[in-house]
Scaffold this motif. Structure first.
Motif, short mmCIF file in Angstrom:
data_model
loop_
_atom_site.label_atom_id
_atom_site.label_comp_id
_atom_site.label_asym_id
_atom_site.label_seq_id
_atom_site.Cartn_x
_atom_site.Cartn_y
_atom_site.Cartn_z
N GLN A 64 71.64 -48.12 93.28
CA GLN A 64 72.82 -47.63 92.57
C GLN A 64 73.49 -48.75 91.78
O GLN A 64 74.02 -48.53 90.69
CB GLN A 64 73.81 -47.04 93.55
N CYS A 236 81.65 -26.12 85.20
CA CYS A 236 81.30 -27.49 85.58
C CYS A 236 82.48 -28.42 85.29
O CYS A 236 83.03 -28.41 84.19
CB CYS A 236 80.07 -27.94 84.80
N ILE A 237 82.86 -29.23 86.26
CA ILE A 237 84.00 -30.12 86.06
C ILE A 237 83.54 -31.52 85.66
O ILE A 237 84.36 -32.42 85.52
CB ILE A 237 84.89 -30.19 87.31
N GLY A 238 82.24 -31.71 85.54
CA GLY A 238 81.77 -32.99 85.03
C GLY A 238 81.87 -34.14 86.00
O GLY A 238 82.02 -35.29 85.60
N CYS A 239 81.79 -33.87 87.27
CA CYS A 239 81.66 -34.96 88.21
C CYS A 239 80.18 -35.34 88.15
O CYS A 239 79.36 -34.58 87.70
CB CYS A 239 82.05 -34.53 89.62
N GLY A 240 79.82 -36.48 88.60
CA GLY A 240 78.40 -36.80 88.50
C GLY A 240 77.65 -36.51 89.79
O GLY A 240 76.52 -36.93 89.96
N ALA A 241 78.28 -35.77 90.69
CA ALA A 241 77.70 -35.63 92.04
C ALA A 241 76.26 -35.13 92.00
O ALA A 241 75.38 -35.67 92.67
CB ALA A 241 78.57 -34.72 92.89
N TYR A 244 73.81 -37.79 90.95
CA TYR A 244 73.65 -38.90 91.87
C TYR A 244 72.82 -38.53 93.10
O TYR A 244 72.21 -39.40 93.71
CB TYR A 244 75.02 -39.46 92.28
N TYR A 274 79.14 -37.22 82.49
CA TYR A 274 80.41 -37.85 82.11
C TYR A 274 80.64 -37.73 80.62
O TYR A 274 79.70 -37.92 79.84
CB TYR A 274 80.41 -39.34 82.49
N ASP A 275 81.87 -37.50 80.23
CA ASP A 275 82.11 -37.35 78.79
C ASP A 275 81.90 -38.67 78.05
O ASP A 275 81.59 -38.69 76.88
CB ASP A 275 83.48 -36.74 78.51
N SER A 276 82.03 -39.79 78.76
CA SER A 276 81.85 -41.07 78.08
C SER A 276 80.37 -41.41 77.87
O SER A 276 80.05 -42.36 77.18
CB SER A 276 82.53 -42.18 78.89
N VAL A 323 75.89 -29.84 96.75
CA VAL A 323 76.96 -30.83 96.58
C VAL A 323 78.00 -30.39 95.56
O VAL A 323 79.11 -30.89 95.54
CB VAL A 323 76.32 -32.18 96.20
N PRO A 325 80.99 -29.11 93.65
CA PRO A 325 82.30 -28.60 94.08
C PRO A 325 82.65 -27.24 93.48
O PRO A 325 83.57 -26.59 93.97
CB PRO A 325 83.30 -29.67 93.60
N VAL A 326 81.94 -26.84 92.43
CA VAL A 326 82.24 -25.51 91.86
C VAL A 326 81.04 -24.58 92.01
O VAL A 326 80.95 -23.54 91.37
CB VAL A 326 82.67 -25.61 90.37
N ASN B 55 88.60 -23.27 95.83
CA ASN B 55 88.84 -24.13 94.66
C ASN B 55 90.26 -24.02 94.15
O ASN B 55 90.85 -22.94 94.17
CB ASN B 55 87.89 -23.77 93.51
N PHE B 65 89.63 -29.74 79.53
CA PHE B 65 88.80 -28.56 79.27
C PHE B 65 89.17 -27.90 77.95
O PHE B 65 89.69 -26.78 77.91
CB PHE B 65 88.90 -27.57 80.43
N CYS B 190 80.80 -41.33 92.09
CA CYS B 190 80.42 -40.15 91.32
C CYS B 190 81.61 -39.61 90.55
O CYS B 190 81.47 -38.85 89.62
CB CYS B 190 79.88 -39.08 92.26
N GLN B 195 87.35 -35.79 89.00
CA GLN B 195 87.08 -34.64 88.14
C GLN B 195 87.65 -33.34 88.70
O GLN B 195 88.04 -32.45 87.96
CB GLN B 195 85.58 -34.48 87.93
N ARG B 247 87.44 -32.42 99.53
CA ARG B 247 86.41 -31.37 99.60
C ARG B 247 85.24 -31.71 98.69
O ARG B 247 84.07 -31.49 99.04
CB ARG B 247 87.01 -30.03 99.19
#
Ligand code: SF4
Ligand code: SF4
Ligand code: SF4
Ligand code: SF4
Ligand code: SF4
Lengths: 341, 297
Positions: A64, A236-241, A244, A274-276, A323, A325-326, B55, B65, B190, B195, B247
């Protein structure tokens, strides 16, 4: 015919034998209520009743975070010293057939044009021991992407569980055979009479998914702006989970760290979510909405990997599904994408 | 309740009062809920309401968003605790009250993580916030759906988070340091915590400022510590203890302990709890001559 038999009680003998030869033994261990691949210390207890480790073992081949060079700035100029990968003999124990299949994909990326030795040297020194799955959950879908708990691709040694408190051991590659021989003391050569391989867990094939159709659809560029993408993935909230934990995701970034006049150049995991990730210096971002980033992830799995490298982008391990979250379930998108041409 | 919710959503979309209803729907196998964005009245029947609706959807109201904002005025299905985050967004000028229709759901609690659901909601699978919840009857809502809840939170807060905070407070500084370094060492950077958080709405997070790199992106102990502490500090006086970050964290870092501890500190210093009143600004963005100065020693 099995090439050997390992009693569960003798797993520690195998670990000790690997350690005695200077190797590291990576195995699933329970940490903070999760089963994770970890370089084991002698005191760690290897977890056995797990479905799939939370992380992929790619982090032992593609860390990583890794220093690839050191720099110092003097009056005379900048001094840059490259750092070699600390490739050690490594045993990955307890991989599953899905993630074992991902190694060919990672290798394809890291040897494409430029040979990234920090990956290849590590992989060359790694022996993957896969334990075929006797349990699974509702996120597993290897059978939908053309793999199964029986697949041996990517494994060097294959273990099958038995009711005789041990595993039947099969060499898959030459490397695996050499490993079995090198640690001959750890296993009994012959399996006991009652050592019959347990029935494997077969995740049901998701009927609505057609990998070929998905591939064809993604080849035509006109799917690009279909409203379906946003409809399916705007949550999608754009976490990288997902990226990874994914065994085939491989993106990284190069960053300099340290003090003003000396420091390290590090190679760190990055994520297309990621947006960046695609943000240009001008401020323009070609993937300016999250669904476009997610579309890229899907393209990577079902277009870039198969088209460019002829390898699997998604091995169906289901980690991203578990994994998220949504609960953005890649198989639901696969299903929708299978519907039209 | 589900029926009422669907009818309300349908009505709002049909009359053109809103263009999208942000709510919960089933996954394919009906084992988990996930956020859905309903734009057509005929799709309102996809909305569901049950203890798996964990959520905090208010994250979708934030400026991260833009594509969701482009759909038009939203209505949002929100539990009392989710509304607290909307309230913070209002006090921080991120959302205007009149720009969102809040469909408040009276609530009997949710599961801590969806995979814990075995068909019955029991206290041991619920997050600490639910055991101490004062907003089961949503406030600051345009509509409230569901029977009034008669739940009153206990006088002294109870639950795992509070117990653990007491245990950590009793540690020596060195023990406390080791505890947190141990927890943060698992962080994989992550940024799911960021996020998923409705209050982490910066379009350019400090981790993304790389000239110079303020927060090291490396997932080594120093980088992890600077990330986790910086994020915690940015949430002081704002965090509502909604629990989304914990969470979402794929490596089980107990972020709720930090969140709740900060809430306690802010409450002691400023007698303030975030997310209850959309007209009061959070303490970190106002100066008041009455502020305690006890921290200056
Ligand atoms: S995309 Fe998801 S299911 Fe496919 S290999 Fe990656 S983590 Fe596993
Ligand atoms: S799909 Fe899920 S896990 Fe992946 S970036 Fe989006 S929200 Fe995160
Ligand atoms: S904190 Fe209150 S409103 Fe929020 S989920 Fe729990 S019981 Fe419901
Ligand atoms: S609990 Fe976590 S996600 Fe919720 S407001 Fe606080 S920091 Fe944000
Ligand atoms: S969600 Fe957890 S692992 Fe990911 S960055 Fe936040 S603390 Fe680290």
């Amino acid at each position: 015919m099995a090439d050997g038999f390992l009693k569960k009680d003798d797993l520690n003998r195998l670990r000790a034998s690997v350690a005695a030869k200077g190797g590291r033994f990576v195995a699933p261990v329970t940490v903070a209520r999760q089963t994770v691949f970890k370089e084991t210390a002698p005191s760690d207890e290897v977890a056995l009743g797990y479905i799939l480790a939370r992380n992929s073992y790619k982090e032992f081949l593609f860390p990583q975070t890794e220093a690839i060079a050191e720099f110092s700035i003097h009056r005379q100029g900048v001094e840059l010293r490259g750092k070699d990968a600390d490739a050690r003999d490594t045993v990955i124990f307890g991989a599953r057939p899905c993630e074992a299949a991902s190694l060919a994909s990672l290798r394809a990326v890291f040897t494409w044009g430029f040979i990234d030795e920090s990956y290849t040297k590590r992989e060359d020194k790694t022996v993957v021991i896969t334990v075929a799955c006797t349990s699974g959950d509702d996120a597993c879908f290897c059978t939908t992407v053309g793999l199964s708990p029986e697949s041996a691709a990517g494994s060097d040694v294959m273990f099958h569980e038995t009711d005789a408190d041990g595993w039947l051991v099969y060499a898959v590659t030459e490397k695996g055979r050499a490993f079995i021989e090198a640690h001959a003391d750890a296993w009994s050569a012959a399996a006991p009479e009652d050592a019959v391989a347990r029935t494997l867990f077969m995740p049901p094939v998701i009927a609505g998914v057609d990998i070929k159709k998905i591939g064809e659809r993604l080849k035509k560029k006109d799917h690009y702006d279909e409203p379906l993408w946003a409809e399916l993935t705007r949550k999608c909230i754009g976490c990288g989970a997902c990226t990874y934990v994914c065994p085939t995701c491989h993106c990284f970034d190069i960053t300099d760290e340290g003090a003003a006049f000396e420091g390290e150049r590090r190679k760190n995991w990055d994520s297309c979510q990621y947006d960046s990730f695609t943000l240009h210096a001008s401020g323009h971002n070609p993937r300016d909405a999250q669904w476009k980033r997610w579309r890229n992830r899907f393209m990577c799995k079902f277009n870039f990997y198969p088209e460019k490298f002829g390898s699997k982008g998604c091995v169906g391990c289901g980690r991203c599904v578990r994994v998220c979250p949504v609960r953005l379930d890649i198989t639901e998108v696969m299903e929708e994408m299978s519907k039209r041409p | 309740m589900e029926e009422q919710l669907r009818n309300k959503a349908k009505e709002l979309l049909e009359t053109g009062c809103v263009k999208v209803v942000i709510g919960y729907g089933w996954n394919r196998t009906k084992t988990r809920t996930a956020p859905v964005f309903i734009t057509r009245p005929e799709d309102a029947d996809r909305l569901v309401w049950n203890p798996l609706c964990v959520n905090n959807l208010s994250v979708y109201l934030t400026r991260k968003f833009k594509d969701i904002q482009a759909l038009g005025k939203p209505a949002i299905v929100a539990k009392g605790c989710d509304i607290r985050n909307i309230v913070v967004l209002i006090t921080e000028a991120q959302v205007r009250r009149e720009d969102v229709v809040i469909i408040g759901m009276t609530c009997g609690g949710v599961v801590y993580r969806q995979e814990l659901w075995k068909g019955e909601l029991k206290p041991e699978i619920m997050p600490t916030k639910c055991a101490n919840c004062g907003v089961r009857n949503p406030r600051v809502a345009d509509f409230v759906i569901g029977e009034r809840s008669s739940f009153t939170p206990p006088e002294a807060p109870t639950g795992m988070v509070f117990d653990k905070i007491k245990a950590i407070d009793a540690m020596t500084p060195a023990e406390r340091w080791n505890f947190w370094i141990g927890e943060f060492s698992r962080c994989i950077k992550c940024y799911a915590c960021r996020q998923v958080c409705p209050l982490c709405y910066c379009e350019r997070c400090i981790t993304e400022k790389n000239m110079p790199q303020w927060i090291e992106t490396s997932a080594h102990p120093r980088g992890n510590l600077s990330w986790n502490l910086t994020r915690a500090m940015h949430l002081v006086g704002r965090c509502t203890f909604c629990g989304e970050c914990e969470r979402a964290c794929p490596v089980n870092i107990p972020l709720n302990l930090m969140n709740q501890k900060m809430i306690q500190v802010v409450d002691e210093a400023f007698a303030f709890k975030s997310g209850y009143d959309e007209k009061t600004h959070p303490p970190m963005i106002v100066f008041s001559p009455d502020d305690k100065e006890g921290f200056i020693k």
